[in-house]
Write a protein that holds these residues in place. Structure first.
Motif, PDB file in Angstrom:
ATOM      1  N   HIS A 157       0.841  -1.202   0.000  1.00  0.00           N
ATOM      2  CA  HIS A 157       0.000   0.000   0.000  1.00  0.00           C
ATOM      3  C   HIS A 157       0.878   1.255   0.000  1.00  0.00           C
ATOM      4  O   HIS A 157       1.810   1.375   0.794  1.00  0.00           O
ATOM      5  N   ILE A 158       0.555   2.158  -0.914  1.00  0.00           N
ATOM      6  CA  ILE A 158       1.161   3.488  -0.949  1.00  0.00           C
ATOM      7  C   ILE A 158       0.043   4.511  -0.814  1.00  0.00           C
ATOM      8  O   ILE A 158      -0.922   4.482  -1.584  1.00  0.00           O
ATOM      9  N   THR A 159       0.141   5.389   0.148  1.00  0.00           N
ATOM     10  CA  THR A 159      -0.832   6.468   0.267  1.00  0.00           C
ATOM     11  C   THR A 159      -0.116   7.793   0.003  1.00  0.00           C
ATOM     12  O   THR A 159       1.013   8.000   0.453  1.00  0.00           O
ATOM     13  N   PHE A 160      -0.814   8.678  -0.735  1.00  0.00           N
ATOM     14  CA  PHE A 160      -0.126   9.788  -1.422  1.00  0.00           C
ATOM     15  C   PHE A 160      -0.900  11.088  -1.172  1.00  0.00           C
ATOM     16  O   PHE A 160      -1.980  11.286  -1.728  1.00  0.00           O
ATOM     17  N   PRO A 161      -0.409  12.002  -0.343  1.00  0.00           N
ATOM     18  CA  PRO A 161      -1.092  13.282  -0.154  1.00  0.00           C
ATOM     19  C   PRO A 161      -1.348  13.969  -1.494  1.00  0.00           C
ATOM     20  O   PRO A 161      -0.485  13.997  -2.377  1.00  0.00           O
ATOM     21  N   VAL A 162      -2.538  14.535  -1.636  1.00  0.00           N
ATOM     22  CA  VAL A 162      -2.981  15.006  -2.946  1.00  0.00           C
ATOM     23  C   VAL A 162      -2.131  16.144  -3.494  1.00  0.00           C
ATOM     24  O   VAL A 162      -1.870  16.217  -4.705  1.00  0.00           O
ATOM     25  N   ASP A 163      -1.655  17.031  -2.627  1.00  0.00           N
ATOM     26  CA  ASP A 163      -0.863  18.151  -3.140  1.00  0.00           C
ATOM     27  C   ASP A 163       0.522  17.701  -3.594  1.00  0.00           C
ATOM     28  O   ASP A 163       1.093  18.281  -4.525  1.00  0.00           O
ATOM     29  N   LEU A 164       1.047  16.654  -2.981  1.00  0.00           N
ATOM     30  CA  LEU A 164       2.355  16.147  -3.393  1.00  0.00           C
ATOM     31  C   LEU A 164       2.285  15.483  -4.763  1.00  0.00           C
ATOM     32  O   LEU A 164       3.288  15.454  -5.495  1.00  0.00           O
ATOM     33  N   GLN A 165       1.121  14.960  -5.120  1.00  0.00           N
ATOM     34  CA  GLN A 165       0.984  14.267  -6.401  1.00  0.00           C
ATOM     35  C   GLN A 165       1.306  15.182  -7.581  1.00  0.00           C
ATOM     36  O   GLN A 165       1.892  14.752  -8.580  1.00  0.00           O
ATOM     37  N   GLU A 166       0.908  16.443  -7.467  1.00  0.00           N
ATOM     38  CA  GLU A 166       1.052  17.367  -8.584  1.00  0.00           C
ATOM     39  C   GLU A 166       2.365  18.132  -8.564  1.00  0.00           C
ATOM     40  O   GLU A 166       2.654  18.911  -9.491  1.00  0.00           O
ATOM     41  N   MET A 167       3.165  17.920  -7.531  1.00  0.00           N
ATOM     42  CA  MET A 167       4.441  18.642  -7.458  1.00  0.00           C
ATOM     43  C   MET A 167       5.400  18.150  -8.542  1.00  0.00           C
ATOM     44  O   MET A 167       5.457  16.965  -8.854  1.00  0.00           O
ATOM     45  N   GLU A 168       6.136  19.110  -9.109  1.00  0.00           N
ATOM     46  CA  GLU A 168       7.140  18.743 -10.093  1.00  0.00           C
ATOM     47  C   GLU A 168       8.328  18.078  -9.410  1.00  0.00           C
ATOM     48  O   GLU A 168       8.700  18.429  -8.288  1.00  0.00           O
ATOM     49  N   VAL A 169       8.889  17.105 -10.115  1.00  0.00           N
ATOM     50  CA  VAL A 169      10.068  16.414  -9.587  1.00  0.00           C
ATOM     51  C   VAL A 169      11.304  17.185 -10.009  1.00  0.00           C
ATOM     52  O   VAL A 169      11.598  17.311 -11.203  1.00  0.00           O
ATOM     53  N   SER A 170      11.989  17.715  -9.055  1.00  0.00           N
ATOM     54  CA  SER A 170      13.206  18.474  -9.338  1.00  0.00           C
ATOM     55  C   SER A 170      14.424  17.584  -9.081  1.00  0.00           C
ATOM     56  O   SER A 170      14.309  16.413  -8.750  1.00  0.00           O
ATOM     57  N   ARG A 171      15.581  18.154  -9.251  1.00  0.00           N
ATOM     58  CA  ARG A 171      16.793  17.402  -8.996  1.00  0.00           C
ATOM     59  C   ARG A 171      17.187  17.467  -7.527  1.00  0.00           C
ATOM     60  O   ARG A 171      18.258  16.977  -7.148  1.00  0.00           O
ATOM     61  N   LYS A 172      16.377  18.087  -6.715  1.00  0.00           N
ATOM     62  CA  LYS A 172      16.717  18.245  -5.307  1.00  0.00           C
ATOM     63  C   LYS A 172      16.255  17.015  -4.511  1.00  0.00           C
ATOM     64  O   LYS A 172      15.069  16.769  -4.346  1.00  0.00           O
ATOM     65  N   HIS A 173      17.186  16.231  -4.078  1.00  0.00           N
ATOM     66  CA  HIS A 173      16.938  15.106  -3.194  1.00  0.00           C
ATOM     67  C   HIS A 173      17.702  15.349  -1.896  1.00  0.00           C
ATOM     68  O   HIS A 173      18.607  16.193  -1.843  1.00  0.00           O
TER      69      HIS A 173
END
Length: 583
Positions: A157-173
């Motif tokens: 199971h993966i649960t995913f906050p809705v606002d995080l879903q639409e965030m762009e993936v940057s190179r910042k880890h």
């Protein structure tokens, strides 16, 4: 344009072979739905009418394909609705990934709308259960979730906050999270026991004079090896219902099912055996096993935790059923005395004659066995049958024979109602060219009957045979036979399922005459598209166990004496069935 976190999720699970997701949209998964919209060429989204169906479809998909089944639901109630189907997967050991939404990450725990901590809710059902913490967290979690579900044959199971879903993936880890450090390579071991363990198992089996093989779901891919071992050991093969297709029912080695819906030869074989070989089964009804100490035991099981779970075996062989049996055969000595197997075969000849008599009765009202018998005779060699839970399970187990190449499944250890139609839809999605039939009761079908519209929407030619007796039959007979109580609260308000089918855009047939049953089924099975066949049957026909105990007889009589409202009709039906069995 940079990808979104939801896009990374979908791309990652696609790398694991996922090409279909069953789910229902909602505002808690809008980012995931958009990621699916722009990837329609990669992954098919099948919209359901209830999230429970999505989870049951994912479970059925996993059962019929061996691949990862995936379901998707929104935050709060959507994720809650998945639970029944996920427990079905968990209890039957199926690889299923559940993806759910959550509230905005910085409002979780503040009593906001649909603020349900689904990761906490899923703690019992899931082998892997995590909350996404940010865009750079997604790839790691998705890889590990898929790997866990497939490797441990369970729910992730993966649960995913809705606002995080639409965030762009940057190179910042984070400094320790190196991008792409995970992998989608599925690792498999040899899945073979050690040679010394195989030798010990062979010694026990060679010493036995009355060997029985109990072959369950884990033996479904071992048909030829099972029959080879049965030939060498002169051993009947008994099949718990999840193992119905482990060997075909016309095999000279099998005595069919076991349990309340099993056969008398199977029960006798287990009562009389001195050696038990369990292959890929955790059949839960331990009262049907040999008494501890009666028989020596060997168990072949992929999950070492399940060795010795139901019976005190002496040797546990941890490995794949087929490969382990193949490795075991050269160590086995052929039995010269084949009397035990021959008695079982004679018993099956008599049992099959009894089932044929019950499946061809011209009585009115029509007997449910007639419908199952006529359907079984008409199924194609590539048929996939999804059975529901209830008295229909008995009719399917005894009167629809499994042939080589066919597939059968149902909700095994959870035994949930309403799984039949979702399983059938999932099977037809996976195998669009195969014949798929749902064999269901009116109680189970009516729970999730809106999924007929799903079959219509996606032009899925599933055939749905509904055994309509206007009662919760299994519950009724349990109240009477196990508790000695008159039936209560089990009658159902009748539904015209053929009319409902037409209202959904499907085709509907009704059968109530055994003389016309075969002809109507011929027409229905030859009709294109989704079809409902409503079979109106005798509500007083009991699912008799293969061997009635004195306690069951006493409880049944007590229920009649205590005011069973239909006691006269039930008593006459049971008496007539017993007389037919004796003559």
């Amino acid at each position: 344009m940079a990808d979104t976190a939801a896009g990374v999720l979908i791309d990652t699970i696609h790398d694991w072979g996922v090409d279909v997701i069953f789910g229902l949209p909602g505002d808690g998964i809008n980012g995931i739905m958009e990621a699916l919209r722009v990837r329609q060429d990669k992954i098919r989204f099948v919209q359901v009418r209830h999230e429970e169906s999505a989870a049951l479809m994912a479970c059925g998909y996993a059962k019929f394909t061996g691949r990862l089944g995936v379901c998707l639901a929104t935050s709060g109630p959507g994720g809650i609705h998945l639970l029944n189907g996920l427990y079905d997967a968990a209890l039957d050991g199926q690889p299923v990934l559940a993806i759910t939404g959550m509230a905005f990450h910085d409002l979780i725990g503040t009593h906001t709308q649909q603020d349900v901590a689904l990761d906490r809710l899923y703690m019992d059902v899931a082998k892997f259960n995590e909350r996404i913490m940010g865009p750079s967290h997604v790839e790691n979690m998705a890889d590990l979730a898929c790997r866990t579900a497939l490797s441990y044959q369970g729910v992730a199971h993966i649960t995913f906050p809705v606002d995080l879903q639409e965030m762009e993936v940057s190179r910042k880890h984070s400094k320790r999270n190196i991008p792409h450090h995970t992998s989608d390579v599925e690792a498999r071991g040899a899945r073979l026991p050690a040679d010394d363990e195989l030798r010990r198992a062979a010694d026990i089996l060679n010493a036995g004079k009355k060997v029985v093989i109990l072959a369950g779901r884990g033996a479904l891919g071992a048909t030829d090896a099972l029959e080879q071992v049965a030939e060498v050991l002169a051993a009947p093969i008994v099949k718990p219902l999840l193992g119905k297709a482990a060997v075909p029912d016309d095999s000279p080695y099998t005595t069919g099912g076991i349990g309340l819906l099993g056969t008398l030869p199977s029960q006798k074989a287990l009562e009389e055996c001195d050696t038990l070989l369990m292959v890929g089964t955790s059949f839960p009804y331990i009262e049907f096993f040999p008494k501890p100490g009666q028989a020596r035991g060997v168990q072949i099981e992929l999950d070492p935790m399940r060795v010795g779970l139901r019976y005190p075996v002496e040797v546990g062989l941890v490995g794949d059923s087929r490969r382990t049996l193949v490795a075991l055969v050269p160590m086995l000595e052929g039995k010269r005395d084949r009397a035990f197997l021959e008695r079982a075969q004679k018993g099956m000849k008599d049992w099959n004659a009894l089932m044929l008599e019950r499946g061809t009765r011209p009585d009115m009202p029509m007997k449910p066995q007639v419908v199952a018998h006529e359907l079984g005779a008409r199924l194609r060699d590539d048929a996939i049958v999804a059975c529901d839970s209830g008295t229909v399970t008995t009719w399917c187990a005894r009167h629809i024979p499994a042939r080589r190449g066919q597939m059968y499944s149902l909700s095994g250890n959870l035994a949930t109602m309403a799984n039949g139609l979702p399983y059938a839809i999932a099977a037809q999605v996976a195998y669009p060219e195969r014949q798929v039939v749902a064999f269901v009761g009116d109680g189970g079908f009516s729970m999730l009957m809106a999924e007929l519209a799903t079959a219509v929407k996606y032009h899925l030619p599933v055939k749905i045979v509904i055994i309509k007796n206007n009662t919760l039959g299994m519950i009724k007979w349990e109240q009477m036979v196990f508790l000695g109580n008159p039936e209560f609260g089990v009658d159902l308000q009748p539904i015209d399922f053929a009319a409902f089918a037409r209202a959904c855009g499907a085709i509907g047939f009704t059968i109530d005459d055994p003389a016309q049953c075969g002809a109507v089924l011929d027409q229905a099975l030859a009709t294109a598209g989704p079809v409902v066949i409503e079979a109106v049957v005798d509500p007083f026909e009991p699912p008799m166990p293969p061997k009635i105990t004195a306690e069951q007889a006493m409880m049944f009589a007590q229920s009649l004496l205590r005011g069973e409202p239909n006691r006269a009709k039930i008593a006459l039906t049971v008496l007539a069935d017993k007389v037919r069995e004796l003559v």
